[in-house]
Design an enzyme around this catalytic site. Structure first.
Site, PDB file in Angstrom:
ATOM      1  N   ASP A  50      42.838  34.526  34.507  1.00  0.00           N
ATOM      2  CA  ASP A  50      43.415  33.823  35.752  1.00  0.00           C
ATOM      3  C   ASP A  50      45.023  34.319  35.846  1.00  0.00           C
ATOM      4  OD1 ASP A  50      41.175  32.453  36.826  1.00  0.00           O
ATOM      5  OD2 ASP A  50      41.416  31.077  35.132  1.00  0.00           O
ATOM      6  N   ASP A  65      40.350  39.604  36.512  1.00  0.00           N
ATOM      7  CA  ASP A  65      39.920  38.587  37.566  1.00  0.00           C
ATOM      8  C   ASP A  65      39.552  39.584  38.803  1.00  0.00           C
ATOM      9  OD1 ASP A  65      39.021  36.667  39.358  1.00  0.00           O
ATOM     10  OD2 ASP A  65      40.304  35.295  38.414  1.00  0.00           O
ATOM     11  N   THR A  81      38.802  33.059  44.891  1.00  0.00           N
ATOM     12  CA  THR A  81      37.548  33.329  45.670  1.00  0.00           C
ATOM     13  C   THR A  81      37.251  32.331  46.960  1.00  0.00           C
ATOM     14  OG1 THR A  81      36.239  34.406  43.743  1.00  0.00           O
ATOM     15  CG2 THR A  81      34.851  33.549  45.269  1.00  0.00           C
ATOM     16  N   GLU A 107      35.835  38.112  34.424  1.00  0.00           N
ATOM     17  CA  GLU A 107      35.264  36.760  34.708  1.00  0.00           C
ATOM     18  C   GLU A 107      33.851  36.635  34.834  1.00  0.00           C
ATOM     19  OE1 GLU A 107      36.119  33.182  37.775  1.00  0.00           O
ATOM     20  OE2 GLU A 107      37.247  34.915  38.236  1.00  0.00           O
ATOM     21  N   ILE A 163      38.390  38.771  41.768  1.00  0.00           N
ATOM     22  CA  ILE A 163      38.948  38.061  42.836  1.00  0.00           C
ATOM     23  C   ILE A 163      39.508  36.931  42.502  1.00  0.00           C
ATOM     24  CG2 ILE A 163      38.711  37.274  45.370  1.00  0.00           C
ATOM     25  CD1 ILE A 163      36.290  38.958  45.817  1.00  0.00           C
ATOM     26  N   ASP A 164      40.777  36.687  42.218  1.00  0.00           N
ATOM     27  CA  ASP A 164      41.347  35.374  42.036  1.00  0.00           C
ATOM     28  C   ASP A 164      41.715  34.677  43.353  1.00  0.00           C
ATOM     29  OD1 ASP A 164      42.266  33.441  40.068  1.00  0.00           O
ATOM     30  OD2 ASP A 164      44.320  33.899  40.750  1.00  0.00           O
TER      31      ASP A 164
END
Length: 256
Positions: free
Chosen positions: A213, A85, A90, A69, A87-88
């Site tokens: 995502d 990702d 955030t 990302e 940190i999906d």
């Protein structure tokens, strides 16, 4: 395939290590900035998590493609591609809400064959290898058997440009609310898909997503017996997933 099992085992190890550090750093101050809007954030830990995972992949699989990302894609000569990702969710992470995760999908010759979603604060790890089922913390999971829309709990989300573009999901929310048992908006597409896979939610849809995502979560849903559609659009991906009893009904309501 043994190779896929080995890759998943390494991905789990790395995600666990990264997740432990995310938990540690969540208790203290953190640098962050906005990307496209006030709630489209990137923190220093997004960048750290991405760098950590990329370095691990490159040390074991230097010829693999890596798509993430927060930075440019890294090209390789291998038929494998990692879609990450770091940190999906955030915003949740930055505000101390527990609904966030590390999402890792692995493609082989363009097809997703491994999915891993690790939620550190929830202490939950979802995983799937193509053709081998879906698992939560080592226990096999399946989608729900809810067949009536009025009993269903459905997840969704809103795009970051919701204040600037009329295609902001409100039309579908207004159609859906009178017909379903409940709607949830959690703030992490990867984990939303995993909730469908685990039978906690009966379906989920969202607009304007990116492949990082949903890459892992989509495989996990399918391996748990669910159905999903991914539709490329002008501004990202439209995603719809559900158990097989509700899928076509939801498609008719969300007609894109």
């Amino acid at each position: 395939m043994k190779e896929w099992q080995e890759m998943l085992a390494l991905a789990k190890e790395w995600a666990q290590e990264a997740g432990d550090y995310l938990l540690e750093r969540a208790e203290g101050p953190m640098d962050m900035e906005s990307k496209t809007s006030a709630i489209d954030l990137v923190t220093e830990m997004d960048v750290w998590s991405e760098t950590f995972l990329k370095d691990k992949i490159k040390s074991f699989y230097p010829d693999h493609h890596i798509r993430t990302e927060e930075s440019e894609d890294e090209k390789g000569q291998s038929p494998y591609e990692w879609v990450i990702d770091p940190i999906d969710g955030t915003v949740n992470y930055a505000r101390g809400l527990p609904f966030y995760c590390i999402s890792i999908g692995i493609r082989y010759e363009g097809n997703t064959v491994i999915g891993l979603v690790h939620a550190p604060k929830l202490n939950e790890t979802y995983e799937a290898i193509k053709g081998e089922g879906a698992f939560l913390n080592g226990k096999e999971i399946t989608v729900s058997q809810t067949g009536q829309l009025h009993s269903a709990v459905i997840g969704t989300g809103f795009p970051y440009d919701k204040d600037r573009d009329k295609d902001n999901n409100l039309e579908y929310i207004n159609k859906m609310i009178p017909q379903v048992g409940g709607i949830r908006r959690m703030g992490s597409a990867a984990l939303d898909l995993c909730q469908v896979a685990a039978g906690r939610m009966d379906g989920y849809w969202e607009l304007k997503l990116n492949d990082w995502d949903v890459e892992a979560g989509l495989l996990i849903v399918k391996e748990a017996g669910g159905q999903a559609v991914v539709q490329p659009e002008k501004k990202g991906l439209f995603i719809l997933s559900a158990n097989s009893l509700l899928f076509s009904t939801l498609q008719k309501i969300i007609d894109r």
